[in-house]
Every structure is written in structure tokens, then in C-alpha cells.
Motif scaffolding. Sequence first.
Motif, PDB file in Angstrom:
ATOM      1  N   UNK A  21       0.802  -1.225   0.000  1.00 33.75           N
ATOM      2  CA  UNK A  21       0.000   0.000   0.000  1.00 33.75           C
ATOM      3  C   UNK A  21       0.833   1.273   0.000  1.00 33.75           C
ATOM      4  N   UNK A  22       2.127   1.159   0.300  1.00 33.47           N
ATOM      5  CA  UNK A  22       2.989   2.349   0.310  1.00 33.47           C
ATOM      6  C   UNK A  22       3.215   2.915  -1.088  1.00 33.47           C
ATOM      7  N   UNK A  23       2.831   2.148  -2.104  1.00 36.69           N
ATOM      8  CA  UNK A  23       2.881   2.671  -3.472  1.00 36.69           C
ATOM      9  C   UNK A  23       2.041   3.946  -3.590  1.00 36.69           C
ATOM     10  N   UNK A  24       0.978   4.024  -2.783  1.00 40.07           N
ATOM     11  CA  UNK A  24       0.034   5.142  -2.883  1.00 40.07           C
ATOM     12  C   UNK A  24       0.366   6.296  -1.928  1.00 40.07           C
ATOM     13  N   UNK A  25       1.444   6.162  -1.174  1.00 43.18           N
ATOM     14  CA  UNK A  25       1.821   7.219  -0.227  1.00 43.18           C
ATOM     15  C   UNK A  25       2.764   8.207  -0.916  1.00 43.18           C
ATOM     16  N   UNK A  58       0.359   8.044   6.241  1.00 43.59           N
ATOM     17  CA  UNK A  58       1.248   6.887   6.181  1.00 43.59           C
ATOM     18  C   UNK A  58       0.525   5.621   6.644  1.00 43.59           C
ATOM     19  N   UNK A  59      -0.240   5.751   7.717  1.00 41.93           N
ATOM     20  CA  UNK A  59      -0.967   4.590   8.240  1.00 41.93           C
ATOM     21  C   UNK A  59      -2.006   4.060   7.254  1.00 41.93           C
ATOM     22  N   UNK A  60      -2.459   4.911   6.351  1.00 44.39           N
ATOM     23  CA  UNK A  60      -3.477   4.481   5.387  1.00 44.39           C
ATOM     24  C   UNK A  60      -2.958   3.432   4.415  1.00 44.39           C
ATOM     25  N   UNK A  64      -3.366  -0.944   0.626  1.00 44.03           N
ATOM     26  CA  UNK A  64      -2.797  -2.179   0.089  1.00 44.03           C
ATOM     27  C   UNK A  64      -3.812  -3.303   0.071  1.00 44.03           C
ATOM     28  N   UNK A  65      -4.548  -3.456   1.178  1.00 41.56           N
ATOM     29  CA  UNK A  65      -5.558  -4.506   1.264  1.00 41.56           C
ATOM     30  C   UNK A  65      -6.675  -4.288   0.249  1.00 41.56           C
ATOM     31  N   UNK A  66      -7.043  -3.033   0.045  1.00 41.19           N
ATOM     32  CA  UNK A  66      -8.118  -2.712  -0.900  1.00 41.19           C
ATOM     33  C   UNK A  66      -7.735  -3.130  -2.321  1.00 41.19           C
ATOM     34  N   UNK A 116      -3.285  -0.975  17.980  1.00 43.00           N
ATOM     35  CA  UNK A 116      -2.733  -0.776  16.644  1.00 43.00           C
ATOM     36  C   UNK A 116      -3.750  -0.232  15.664  1.00 43.00           C
ATOM     37  N   UNK A 117      -3.413  -0.254  14.391  1.00 41.87           N
ATOM     38  CA  UNK A 117      -4.299   0.240  13.325  1.00 41.87           C
ATOM     39  C   UNK A 117      -4.305  -0.776  12.189  1.00 41.87           C
TER      40      UNK A 117
END
Length: 361
Positions: free
Chosen positions: A226-230, A249-251, A256-258, A291-292
Amino acid sequence: MIGLVLTEKIEQEVNILIVDDVIANLVVLTEMIRKSGYVARPVTSVKQAIQAMEVTLPQLILLDISMPDMDGFEWCERLKKDATTRDIPIIFISALNSTEDKIRGFKLGAVDFISKPFEHEEVSLRISTHLKIHRMQQELEMYNQKLQKLVKEQMEKIATEERNLIYAMARMCEARDKGRANHIENIGKNSRLLAMSLQFSGLFEDEISQDYIDTIELAAALHDIGKIFIPDNILQKRGKLTIEEEKVLESHAELGAKNLSEAYAQSEYNDFLKMAIDIAKFHHEKFDGTGYPMGLRETEIPLSARIVAVVNMYDNLLKCYEKEGDGAHEEALRRMKLEANRSLDPEILEVFLKVQRQLKR
């Protein structure tokens, strides 16, 4: 062409074992078989038949039922239980002609039943028919083996290509997340090691199979996909992140899961993608529920994510303490022990600490 060569080879080697304790029957059948163009191998007992088969296996067996040392039914049953001889066609030859005898013979694995006295044309036709069937079965088996080999090679090729693609995707994140070289390889190898160790420990033997171990090694590589989208200004920022930047960042966990879920929707039976989604979304959850992204706690967190959380923390701590050289490993373990029952599952951490010398660093 292959089938023709195989057929010629089988024809040249065809030999028929005749087992009958009556010499007159052996003489008659031997002559019939030779006139039909095959090699006849007459013996008068099961003992002799076994010795003959130790030299060369026959392509077909003509077997009398009533014999002194062991009757034909019993020997047929033994032959069909032996992997070496179970595919050899057996035709019973006997004066016994009752329906019960025939049914018993067929149940034991015989392919046919010839009654005495023998008629040359009948014997010849029955032998020829069953040899052809046996030959076709051999050819089919050969083709099946070749097909299975080709399929296996293609599946291995596809698996290798998929693996390379997955690691290429993961390295895209690694390249943008500066200072984390070899992170995805470490996470994959250590997740596999830890999952295997957990299976051996008996704690999670009902959940962790060999397929699970193979899958988590690959799925763990996508934990930070998911860090591709950060944005770069957040992902590569040197100083401390603001509260808003931390939220962005936490998103990466849900992003990534989406995206993995969209692929999974097209292939719902893909165990790899299902595990990759769990890991991507929940590897930042904490055992105590702080956690998140969802605040899950303890076993609410998928096992795969709890495993990756341990190895991910270890690899990140090694990076933090890399200036300490050989002491980085010990310092990372010391800090991790403080996180038992907080960030990390204490049972998983305990097993992790037992195998820490085998970890990829």
C-alpha cells in the motif's frame, strides 16, 4: 511414431506364463500360444511361476485355479496387491465353470475366464484381445506420465513467473522507502522460518500446513504494498512526521488490502491473495488492541499478520541499530521482549526467540 515403436517393442517381447499342474494342459496351451506368435513359458506350480517371474515378467498369465501348493485365486490376489505385478492381465483356465467361480475370479482382478477343454481359436482371440488392451494401457500410462511432467514443468514455470512479478511489485515500494534494502526478502524468509517453527512447536499445528508455510513466504513480501500510494514527501521524509502525515502513512495498510482485494474478487479461491490481504491490512495491529487500522486485539488479528508483525519489527529494529554492528541483533531482541503482550503475540514471540540464530538478517 512413438506408439508404433512401443508397439513393435512390446510385440517382440511378449511372453505368456502358463501355470497348470496338469502336463497335458500345459502341452496343449504351449502349442496354441506358439502358433499365435508368442513366447510360451509353461510351469507346473505357483512356486515355479514365482521363480520364472523373478527372471522376466510376463505380459499375460494363464492361471489354473485348482493346484496343490497354492490355488489360483489366492495367487491372483497376491499378484494384484503387488505394485510390480498388479497390472499384468490374468486369465483363469479351469474345468470349474460355475458362475460363482467366475465372479470370484473377476473380483480378484482377473480379466477373463477360459474353460477346459480348450479351443485354439477361442484361446488365441482372448489372448490377443487382452494383450492389445494391456498394450494400450501401457501406452496411455506413458502418455499420462509425459503429460504430467509437462504440466508440472509449466506449473513450476508459472509459479516462478508469478513469484518474480510479486517481488517486482514489492521492490517498487522498497525502492521508494529509502534505506530498507533487502527488507522484503528478509520478511519473506523469516516469516517462513517462524511459521515452520510454530508448526513444529505444536501451538498452531491445526492452522499451519506446508501450503501455509509456502504461501506466507510470498504473501509477506506484499505487506507494505500500500505504500505505493503514499506521497514521496511523506514516505521519504527525514524528520518527524506530523499527526496528519502519520495518518496518511498509516493508510497504506487499508490501501494495500483494498487493491489486493480487487484482484481477489476475480479469483476467490486464491489462498495466496487471501493471506496477502490479511497481512497487508493487519500487520500493524497490536496484540493489546492499540494498533491500526481497526484496533483488533489478540486472536482477532489473523495469525499470518501476527507472524509478520514479529519479523517486521525485528527487521526494522535491526535497521535502527545497524550502527551498533554485531550488537544490533541483541538490541533488537531486547526491545522485542518488551513488546510481548503489547505489540506482539507472546506465544509467537517466544518461538521466534528460540530460532533467532537462524534468522535472515
